[in-house]
Design an enzyme around this catalytic site. Sequence first.
Site, short mmCIF file in Angstrom:
data_model
loop_
_atom_site.label_atom_id
_atom_site.label_comp_id
_atom_site.label_asym_id
_atom_site.label_seq_id
_atom_site.Cartn_x
_atom_site.Cartn_y
_atom_site.Cartn_z
N ASP A 142 3.25 -12.18 4.21
CA ASP A 142 3.29 -12.42 2.77
C ASP A 142 4.03 -13.71 2.48
O ASP A 142 5.16 -13.89 2.93
CB ASP A 142 4.02 -11.27 2.06
CG ASP A 142 3.23 -9.98 2.03
OD1 ASP A 142 1.98 -10.06 2.10
OD2 ASP A 142 3.84 -8.90 1.95
N ASP A 152 1.27 -7.74 8.47
CA ASP A 152 1.25 -8.26 7.11
C ASP A 152 2.02 -9.56 7.10
O ASP A 152 3.17 -9.59 7.57
CB ASP A 152 2.06 -7.28 6.25
CG ASP A 152 1.35 -6.83 5.01
OD1 ASP A 152 0.22 -7.28 4.79
OD2 ASP A 152 1.94 -6.03 4.28
N ARG A 183 -5.53 -7.10 12.18
CA ARG A 183 -5.30 -6.45 10.90
C ARG A 183 -6.57 -5.80 10.39
O ARG A 183 -7.62 -6.42 10.31
CB ARG A 183 -4.84 -7.48 9.87
CG ARG A 183 -4.96 -6.93 8.47
CD ARG A 183 -3.73 -7.11 7.66
NE ARG A 183 -3.83 -6.35 6.42
CZ ARG A 183 -3.04 -6.54 5.41
NH1 ARG A 183 -2.09 -7.44 5.49
NH2 ARG A 183 -3.16 -5.82 4.32
N ARG A 219 0.32 -0.61 8.28
CA ARG A 219 -0.42 -1.83 8.61
C ARG A 219 0.02 -2.44 9.93
O ARG A 219 1.19 -2.35 10.32
CB ARG A 219 -0.37 -2.83 7.48
CG ARG A 219 0.99 -3.28 7.02
CD ARG A 219 1.55 -2.67 5.74
NE ARG A 219 0.65 -2.10 4.76
CZ ARG A 219 0.06 -2.78 3.79
NH1 ARG A 219 0.18 -4.06 3.70
NH2 ARG A 219 -0.67 -2.16 2.91
N1 ROI Z 1 7.70 -0.93 3.82
C1 ROI Z 1 8.52 -1.58 4.65
N2 ROI Z 1 9.68 -1.01 5.00
N3 ROI Z 1 8.22 -2.80 5.15
C2 ROI Z 1 7.05 -3.42 4.83
O1 ROI Z 1 6.79 -4.55 5.31
C3 ROI Z 1 6.17 -2.78 3.95
N4 ROI Z 1 5.00 -3.35 3.58
C4 ROI Z 1 4.19 -2.77 2.72
C5 ROI Z 1 4.49 -1.46 2.09
C6 ROI Z 1 3.33 -0.51 2.36
C7 ROI Z 1 4.68 -1.67 0.58
N5 ROI Z 1 5.69 -0.87 2.59
C8 ROI Z 1 6.54 -1.52 3.45
O2 ROI Z 1 3.08 -3.40 2.37
#
Ligand code: ROI
Length: 160
Positions: free
Chosen positions: A97, A95, A82, A92
């Site tokens: 979360d 991620d 990352r 990215r």
């Molecule tokens: N958009 C999608 N479709 N999936 C994501 O995991 C995702 N993650 C983000 C942002 C850039 C908001 N857009 C995303 O962090």
Amino acid sequence: MRAFIAIGSNLSDPVTQAKAAITALEQSAVITLVQASSLYSSKPMGPADQPDYINAVVEIATDLAPDALLDETQRIELEHGRVRKAERWGPRTLDLDILLYDDVVMDSPRLTIPHYGMKSREFVLYPLAEIAAELVLPCGTSLHTLLQHVDRNGLTVWSE
Ligand code: ROI
């Protein structure tokens, strides 16, 4: 404790990234993977000039407190290449979360639980519903209710 973690990637072979993230969570000494959703293909939220995302949600069990769980998910993100870019909501590699942690509600400089965006994001809610259909958020709102207000927006189960 039970927690739900969202996985997202749209760079460097996102399917491989998402699978590697699930494997890393499975192999973590301090996390037990309970279940993982399918992988989903989703339209980017944020700037449209970026690749589609692969998203998934996993349920884990852990004795780690929320902050320590964040340390562990950030360790995994970094281990998987990352690189945080300057652009807000830009593409990215990986991620992770934290969406929910038991019925904890917290808002610290590092960590907001439940995740601040989860109630409106199709790429979080539909994978979550696949593994926890009867979930009710700490605020008392059910996942069923949230899904009634959030369109799939092109979200599909990813298949090879
Ligand atoms: N958009 C999608 N479709 N999936 C994501 O995991 C995702 N993650 C983000 C942002 C850039 C908001 N857009 C995303 O962090």
